[in-house]
Enzyme design. Structure first.
Site, PDB file in Angstrom:
ATOM      1  N   GLU A   1       6.774   6.798  -6.503  1.00 28.00           N
ATOM      2  CA  GLU A   1       6.365   7.474  -5.162  1.00 28.00           C
ATOM      3  C   GLU A   1       6.520   8.928  -5.554  1.00 28.00           C
ATOM      4  O   GLU A   1       5.656   9.686  -5.013  1.00 28.00           O
ATOM      5  CB  GLU A   1       7.187   6.865  -3.917  1.00 28.00           C
ATOM      6  CG  GLU A   1       7.051   5.488  -3.532  1.00 28.00           C
ATOM      7  CD  GLU A   1       8.045   4.918  -2.700  1.00 28.00           C
ATOM      8  OE1 GLU A   1       9.229   5.566  -2.155  1.00 28.00           O
ATOM      9  OE2 GLU A   1       7.960   3.611  -2.243  1.00 28.00           O
TER      10      GLU A   1
ATOM     11  N   ARG B   1      17.922   6.044  11.617  1.00 28.85           N
ATOM     12  CA  ARG B   1      17.184   5.474  12.477  1.00 28.85           C
ATOM     13  C   ARG B   1      17.837   5.323  13.819  1.00 28.85           C
ATOM     14  O   ARG B   1      17.222   5.076  14.831  1.00 28.85           O
ATOM     15  CB  ARG B   1      16.750   3.853  11.518  1.00 28.85           C
ATOM     16  CG  ARG B   1      15.465   4.456  10.747  1.00 28.85           C
ATOM     17  CD  ARG B   1      15.262   3.435   9.725  1.00 28.85           C
ATOM     18  NE  ARG B   1      14.093   3.458   9.117  1.00 28.85           N
ATOM     19  CZ  ARG B   1      13.497   2.772   8.033  1.00 28.85           C
ATOM     20  NH1 ARG B   1      14.280   1.874   7.610  1.00 28.85           N
ATOM     21  NH2 ARG B   1      12.423   2.896   7.360  1.00 28.85           N
TER      22      ARG B   1
ATOM     23  N   PHE C   1       1.074  -6.020  11.228  1.00 27.75           N
ATOM     24  CA  PHE C   1       1.204  -4.844  11.406  1.00 27.75           C
ATOM     25  C   PHE C   1       0.506  -3.508  10.536  1.00 27.75           C
ATOM     26  O   PHE C   1       0.679  -2.323  10.832  1.00 27.75           O
ATOM     27  CB  PHE C   1       2.763  -4.341  11.640  1.00 27.75           C
ATOM     28  CG  PHE C   1       3.659  -4.615  10.627  1.00 27.75           C
ATOM     29  CD1 PHE C   1       3.654  -3.575   9.389  1.00 27.75           C
ATOM     30  CD2 PHE C   1       4.320  -5.765   9.979  1.00 27.75           C
ATOM     31  CE1 PHE C   1       4.279  -3.986   8.372  1.00 27.75           C
ATOM     32  CE2 PHE C   1       5.004  -5.844   9.059  1.00 27.75           C
ATOM     33  CZ  PHE C   1       4.998  -4.945   8.091  1.00 27.75           C
TER      34      PHE C   1
ATOM     35  N   ARG D   1      19.035   4.767   1.316  1.00 31.33           N
ATOM     36  CA  ARG D   1      18.801   3.500   1.983  1.00 31.33           C
ATOM     37  C   ARG D   1      20.038   3.539   3.085  1.00 31.33           C
ATOM     38  O   ARG D   1      19.614   3.075   4.246  1.00 31.33           O
ATOM     39  CB  ARG D   1      18.626   2.582   1.208  1.00 31.33           C
ATOM     40  CG  ARG D   1      17.451   2.310   0.392  1.00 31.33           C
ATOM     41  CD  ARG D   1      16.135   2.191   0.925  1.00 31.33           C
ATOM     42  NE  ARG D   1      16.156   0.894   1.726  1.00 31.33           N
ATOM     43  CZ  ARG D   1      14.882   0.657   2.351  1.00 31.33           C
ATOM     44  NH1 ARG D   1      13.743   1.357   2.399  1.00 31.33           N
ATOM     45  NH2 ARG D   1      14.731  -0.622   2.846  1.00 31.33           N
TER      46      ARG D   1
ATOM     47  N   THR E   1      15.560  -1.162   9.144  1.00 25.99           N
ATOM     48  CA  THR E   1      14.144  -0.834   9.480  1.00 25.99           C
ATOM     49  C   THR E   1      13.976  -0.968  11.026  1.00 25.99           C
ATOM     50  O   THR E   1      13.395  -0.125  11.504  1.00 25.99           O
ATOM     51  CB  THR E   1      13.152  -2.085   8.994  1.00 25.99           C
ATOM     52  OG1 THR E   1      13.478  -2.099   7.467  1.00 25.99           O
ATOM     53  CG2 THR E   1      11.676  -1.756   9.183  1.00 25.99           C
TER      54      THR E   1
ATOM     55  N   TYR F   1       1.323   1.807   1.245  1.00 24.72           N
ATOM     56  CA  TYR F   1       1.746   0.690   1.934  1.00 24.72           C
ATOM     57  C   TYR F   1       0.932  -0.662   1.572  1.00 24.72           C
ATOM     58  O   TYR F   1       1.045  -1.817   2.164  1.00 24.72           O
ATOM     59  CB  TYR F   1       1.712   0.828   3.256  1.00 24.72           C
ATOM     60  CG  TYR F   1       3.003   1.831   4.045  1.00 24.72           C
ATOM     61  CD1 TYR F   1       4.248   1.249   3.648  1.00 24.72           C
ATOM     62  CD2 TYR F   1       2.590   2.712   4.850  1.00 24.72           C
ATOM     63  CE1 TYR F   1       5.288   1.888   4.212  1.00 24.72           C
ATOM     64  CE2 TYR F   1       3.850   3.610   5.115  1.00 24.72           C
ATOM     65  CZ  TYR F   1       5.100   3.137   4.879  1.00 24.72           C
ATOM     66  OH  TYR F   1       6.115   3.928   5.415  1.00 24.72           O
TER      67      TYR F   1
ATOM     68  N   ASN G   1       9.768   4.427  12.986  1.00 20.56           N
ATOM     69  CA  ASN G   1      11.224   4.504  12.667  1.00 20.56           C
ATOM     70  C   ASN G   1      11.697   5.566  11.963  1.00 20.56           C
ATOM     71  O   ASN G   1      12.708   5.467  11.108  1.00 20.56           O
ATOM     72  CB  ASN G   1      11.638   3.096  12.062  1.00 20.56           C
ATOM     73  CG  ASN G   1      10.821   2.899  10.704  1.00 20.56           C
ATOM     74  OD1 ASN G   1      10.012   3.572  10.406  1.00 20.56           O
ATOM     75  ND2 ASN G   1      11.025   1.720  10.345  1.00 20.56           N
TER      76      ASN G   1
ATOM     77  N   HIS H   1      11.198   7.014   5.981  1.00 14.58           N
ATOM     78  CA  HIS H   1      11.036   6.105   4.790  1.00 14.58           C
ATOM     79  C   HIS H   1      11.706   6.439   3.581  1.00 14.58           C
ATOM     80  O   HIS H   1      12.119   7.502   3.416  1.00 14.58           O
ATOM     81  CB  HIS H   1       9.499   6.378   4.315  1.00 14.58           C
ATOM     82  CG  HIS H   1       9.220   5.597   2.941  1.00 14.58           C
ATOM     83  ND1 HIS H   1       8.982   4.241   2.717  1.00 14.58           N
ATOM     84  CD2 HIS H   1       9.336   6.172   1.518  1.00 14.58           C
ATOM     85  CE1 HIS H   1       9.098   4.016   1.326  1.00 14.58           C
ATOM     86  NE2 HIS H   1       9.283   5.205   0.774  1.00 14.58           N
TER      87      HIS H   1
ATOM     88  N   LYS I   1       8.749  10.521   9.072  1.00 14.03           N
ATOM     89  CA  LYS I   1       7.344  10.053   9.593  1.00 14.03           C
ATOM     90  C   LYS I   1       7.093  10.741  10.820  1.00 14.03           C
ATOM     91  O   LYS I   1       7.651  11.410  11.511  1.00 14.03           O
ATOM     92  CB  LYS I   1       7.660   8.518   9.894  1.00 14.03           C
ATOM     93  CG  LYS I   1       7.749   7.773   8.701  1.00 14.03           C
ATOM     94  CD  LYS I   1       8.177   6.256   9.155  1.00 14.03           C
ATOM     95  CE  LYS I   1       8.204   5.447   8.112  1.00 14.03           C
ATOM     96  NZ  LYS I   1       8.397   4.076   8.268  1.00 14.03           N
TER      97      LYS I   1
HETATM   98  P1  GDP Z   1      11.560  -0.247   5.261  1.00 10.24           P
HETATM   99  O1  GDP Z   1      11.714  -0.113   3.709  1.00 10.24           O
HETATM  100  O2  GDP Z   1      12.914  -0.165   5.960  1.00 10.24           O
HETATM  101  O3  GDP Z   1      10.836   1.168   5.611  1.00 10.24           O
HETATM  102  O4  GDP Z   1      11.013  -1.591   5.839  1.00 10.24           O
HETATM  103  P2  GDP Z   1       9.717  -2.213   5.261  1.00 10.24           P
HETATM  104  O5  GDP Z   1       9.130  -2.018   3.821  1.00 10.24           O
HETATM  105  O6  GDP Z   1      10.004  -3.784   5.623  1.00 10.24           O
HETATM  106  O7  GDP Z   1       8.319  -1.897   6.110  1.00 10.24           O
HETATM  107  C1  GDP Z   1       8.017  -0.598   6.073  1.00 10.24           C
HETATM  108  C2  GDP Z   1       7.644  -0.151   7.432  1.00 10.24           C
HETATM  109  O8  GDP Z   1       6.478  -0.865   8.020  1.00 10.24           O
HETATM  110  C3  GDP Z   1       8.723   0.051   8.354  1.00 10.24           C
HETATM  111  O9  GDP Z   1       9.356   1.130   7.982  1.00 10.24           O
HETATM  112  C4  GDP Z   1       7.900   0.136   9.482  1.00 10.24           C
HETATM  113  O10 GDP Z   1       7.378   1.555   9.481  1.00 10.24           O
HETATM  114  C5  GDP Z   1       6.550  -0.725   9.455  1.00 10.24           C
HETATM  115  N1  GDP Z   1       6.955  -2.064   9.904  1.00 10.24           N
HETATM  116  C6  GDP Z   1       7.784  -2.928   9.656  1.00 10.24           C
HETATM  117  N2  GDP Z   1       7.955  -3.986   9.906  1.00 10.24           N
HETATM  118  C7  GDP Z   1       7.072  -3.796  11.283  1.00 10.24           C
HETATM  119  C8  GDP Z   1       6.602  -4.538  12.400  1.00 10.24           C
HETATM  120  O11 GDP Z   1       6.908  -5.595  12.653  1.00 10.24           O
HETATM  121  N3  GDP Z   1       5.940  -3.712  13.265  1.00 10.24           N
HETATM  122  C9  GDP Z   1       5.604  -2.615  13.108  1.00 10.24           C
HETATM  123  N4  GDP Z   1       4.586  -2.186  13.974  1.00 10.24           N
HETATM  124  N5  GDP Z   1       5.778  -1.887  11.980  1.00 10.24           N
HETATM  125  C10 GDP Z   1       6.585  -2.427  11.188  1.00 10.24           C
END
Ligand code: GDP
Length: 141
Positions: A128, A104, A59, A87, A93, A51, A114, A117, A11
């Site tokens: 993807e 991370r 968010f 993963r 996350t 997304y 973070n 992805h 990222k």
């Molecule tokens: P991942 O699969 O671990 O990447 O997590 P998710 O699919 O739940 O979320 C996708 C992405 O959204 C995350 O990697 C973060 O970059 C972002 N994200 C998730 N939760 C939050 C949050 O509470 N705040 C913000 N700003 N970004 C978030």
């Protein structure tokens, strides 16, 4: 265990910090093969589409701003059990909850910024990869 491919994004926060190479090297050291990779900048439409599952989340706007603010490195990773193993290598996350030694834990600043992805299922990995790489860029599995 089956040979799989998964999709990785380094990222903008990690690319800005000059950590893209470190992250890809970390993954190679864990046994992932880099099938294809490139540096690119996501358009707003691409980030919003990628997304879309999060579009109702509070968010979402912040996430799209972040993902489009600078270049990313996208990669196709191959390994036995690649989806689950990547993963695990990424960590939680929220880096505050990520295990020691995960990407991370090592490189992420916050739950939003973070560092990486990774596809969350083999079906999503296929979708993807096909969205970001042309067939001519990816050798047959
Ligand atoms: P991942 O699969 O671990 O990447 O997590 P998710 O699919 O739940 O979320 C996708 C992405 O959204 C995350 O990697 C973060 O970059 C972002 N994200 C998730 N939760 C939050 C949050 O509470 N705040 C913000 N700003 N970004 C978030």
């Amino acid at each position: 265990m089956a040979l799989e491919r998964t999709f990785c994004i380094v990222k903008p926060d990690a690319v800005e910090a000059n950590k893209a190479g470190h992250i890809l090297a970390h993954l190679e050291a864990k046994g992932f093969t880099l099938v294809a990779f490139k540096k690119t900048t996501l358009s707003r439409a691409t980030a919003e589409g990628f997304y879309a599952v999060h579009k109702e989340r509070p968010f979402f706007g912040e996430l799209v701003e972040f993902m489009t603010r600078g270049p990313v490195v996208i990669a196709v990773l191959e390994k036995d059990n690649a989806v689950a193993d990547y993963r695990a290598a990424m960590g939680a996350t929220n880096p505050a909850n990520a295990e020691e030694g995960t990407l991370r834990k090592l490189y992420a600043k916050s739950i939003g910024e973070n560092a990486v992805h990774g596809s969350d299922s083999l079906d999503n990995a296929r979708i993807e990869i096909a969205w970001f790489f042309a067939g001519s860029e990816v050798t047959a599995l």
